[in-house]
Design an enzyme around this catalytic site. Structure first.
Site, mmCIF file in Angstrom:
data_model
loop_
_atom_site.group_PDB
_atom_site.id
_atom_site.type_symbol
_atom_site.label_atom_id
_atom_site.label_comp_id
_atom_site.label_asym_id
_atom_site.label_seq_id
_atom_site.Cartn_x
_atom_site.Cartn_y
_atom_site.Cartn_z
ATOM 1 N N ASP A 170 0.732 -1.109 -0.077
ATOM 2 C CA ASP A 170 -0.044 -0.001 0.008
ATOM 3 C C ASP A 170 0.681 1.301 -0.088
ATOM 4 O OD1 ASP A 170 -2.419 -1.249 -0.113
ATOM 5 O OD2 ASP A 170 -2.486 -1.493 2.088
ATOM 6 N N TYR A 171 1.818 1.266 0.904
ATOM 7 C CA TYR A 171 2.646 2.579 1.034
ATOM 8 C C TYR A 171 3.403 2.547 -0.079
ATOM 9 C CZ TYR A 171 0.767 3.364 5.682
ATOM 10 O OH TYR A 171 -0.001 3.854 6.679
#
Length: 410
Positions: A170-171
Site C-alpha cells: 500500500d505505502y
C-alpha cells in the site's frame, strides 16, 4: 477555500482522492501535508474501512488536512457535480479494481474532456491492463505481496511465509503515485497536457526486490528465505540481550568488522580475520567464533548497553524499539517525531506522527484534523456553483451525506 493557510511546496494545487483503506488516501495525504488542497470523496452509504471504530487512528493520521465530500458520483446529479469538481482539479487519485472507471463511464478520455490537464492516478492490485480476469481481481496489501513474489521472502526458514507489516504494498503504491503524479505535473507545465498513471501494487512490490529478480532471470538463482539472520554474513541479524530485549546488528564493512571484533576480543589482522575484511561468511569456523563471542558478550550486556557501545564505535546496530521506548527516546523527542493536533470536533486532541520529511524553506504542516463524513459538502459544492436548493435536493435523494463519525461508532 479561504480558511486554508498557504504553506508547503504544493500550495495552489487541488487533488481529488477516491479510495479506501491505505494506498490512495496516503498518496493524497502526502499532498495534503505539503500544502495542496485535497478533497476526499467518500461513499454516502458505506463508511471508509479506515474509520473502523472510534479508536481507529488510520483516518485520523492519514486523512488530516483533507476536506470530505460525501457524494454519490454515480447518480446523474452526483456525476455532474463530480465532473465540475474534476474541471478544477490538478490531480485525481483513485483506487479500485482495474478498469472500473472505464466501466462506469469515467475513462481517462472522459475526464480529460472536462479537464485536459488533469493528472489521473489509478491504483489497483493488478493494473489497468493485462489478463482480464486478473485486471478485475480485488486486492489488498497482502494479496499484492503474495502475487508479487515478496511474501515468500518473509518469515523463518521452514515455517509458513508471512506478510511484511505494516502494509508495504500500500505505502509503496502511494509513494509511486505521489512521485509520478508530481513528475506529470512538471511535464504538464511545459505541454499543458495531463497524464494517466497505472500503479499496480504487485508490480511495486516486485520492483522493490533489489537484485533478486535479476539474479533469477539471468542466472537461475532463486531467493532463499533468511528469517532473522543473514544467510551470507555472520553477525547480521536479530539477537537477544541479557535483559530479554533484542538488538539488530550488521557487522558489514571493513570498519565495522574491525571494531566489532575488537569489542569481542577477537584478534584482527590474522589469517582467520585478515585486515580489510568486509564481512565474515556464514557456515565457516570464523563465523562460529564471532557468533559464540557475541552471544557471550550479550549475556553480560543489556540491549541498550550493547547498542550504546557498538554504535559509539560506528558499528551499525539498534535496539528493536517499541512505541513507548520511542516516545521516551531523546532523539525522537529532539526531532519532534510525535505530535498532536485537534480532531474534527475541534476539541479532541489527536496524537500521531509529524509531517515527514522535514523541509527547511517550505515545511509541511498539520492545519486541520481529519474531517467527519461530508463535513465540507456545502463548502465544496457551492464553490462549484450549486445552489442551496440543488444541494438540499441531493441530500433528499441520498446523493449526499453528512454526519459526525464519532456519533455512529463505539
Amino acid at each position: 477555500m479561504s480558511d486554508m493557510p498557504e504553506f508547503g511546496l504544493l500550495a495552489g494545487y487541488r487533488v481529488v482522492m477516491m479510495g479506501l483503506s491505505v494506498a490512495a488516501p496516503f498518496a493524497g495525504e502526502l499532498y495534503a501535508e505539503h500544502g495542496a488542497e485535497v478533497i476526499w470523496i467518500e461513499n454516502p452509504k458505506a463508511v471508509d474501512s479506515a474509520r473502523v471504530s472510534r479508536r481507529s487512528g488510520a483516518w485520523q493520521q492519514d486523512r488530516r488536512n483533507m476536506r470530505s465530500l460525501s457524494l454519490n458520483y454515480m447518480s446523474e446529479a452526483g456525476r455532474e457535480a463530480f465532473l465540475k469538481l474534476i474541471a478544477t482539479a490538478d490531480v485525481l487519485i483513485e483506487a479500485s479494481v482495474g478498469g472500473r472507471f472505464d466501466r462506469i463511464g469515467l475513462s481517462d478520455e472522459t475526464l480529460w474532456e472536462s479537464n485536459p490537464g488533469l493528472v489521473v492516478v489509478h491504483i489497483s492490485g493488478f493494473g489497468q491492463t493485462g489478463v482480464p480476469e486478473y485486471v478485475t481481481r480485488g486486492s489488498y496489501d497482502p494479496i499484492a505481496q503474495a502475487f508479487g513474489c515478496a511474501m515468500r521472502m518473509n518469515g523463518l526458514p521452514g515455517q509458513p511465509s508471512a506478510p511484511a507489516m505494516p502494509f508495504p504494498a500500500d505505502y509503496a503504491a502511494a509513494f509511486y503515485a505521489f512521485g509520478m503524479a508530481n513528475a506529470a505535473l512538471l511535464r504538464r507545465a511545459k505541454t499543458g497536457e495531463g497524464e494517466s498513471i497505472d500503479v499496480a501494487q504487485f508490480e511495486a512490490m516486485m520492483r522493490l526486490q533489489a537484485n533478486y529478480p535479476h539474479d533469477y532471470l539471468r542466472y537461475g538463482i532463486d531467493y532463499v528465505k533468511e528469517g532473522n539472520h543473514s544467510r551470507i554474513c555472520a553477525l547480521y541479524g536479530t539477537y537477544e540481550a541479557c535483559d530479554g530485549e533484542e538488538i539488530y546488528i550488521l557487522m558489514l564493512g571493513p570498519g565495522a568488522v574491525k571494531k566489532t571484533l575488537g569489542v569481542l576480543g577477537v584478534p584482527y589482522g590474522t589469517e582467520d580475520f585478515p585486515e580489510g575484511s568486509t564481512f565474515v561468511p556464514v557456515n565457516t569456523p570464523q563465523a562460529d567464533i564471532v557468533e559464540a563471542k557475541f552471544a557471550e558478550y550479550l549475556s553480560t550486556h543489556t540491549a541498550a548497553e550493547a547498542e550504546g557501545e557498538l554504535a559509539a564505535l560506528g558499528v551499525p546496530c539498534s535496539r528493536l524499539m517499541d512505541y513507548e521506548q520511542a516516545r521516551e527516546h531523546p532523539h525522537y523527542q529532539a526531532r519532534g517525531v510525535f505530535t498532536s493536533w485537534l480532531g474534527a470536533d475541534e476539541s479532541t486532541e489527536v496524537q500521531g506522527v509529524k509531517v515527514v520529511p522535514e523541509l527547511s524553506k517550505n515545511p509541511g504542516r498539520i492545519w486541520r484534523g481529519a474531517p467527519n463524513i461530508g463535513q465540507d459538502n456545502e463548502l465544496i459544492l457551492s464553490e462549484l456553483g450549486l445552489s442551496e436548493s440543488d444541494i438540499a435536493h441531493m441530500y433528499e435523494r441520498g446523493e449526499l451525506c453528512a454526519r459526525d463519525y464519532f456519533e455512529i461508532t463505539e
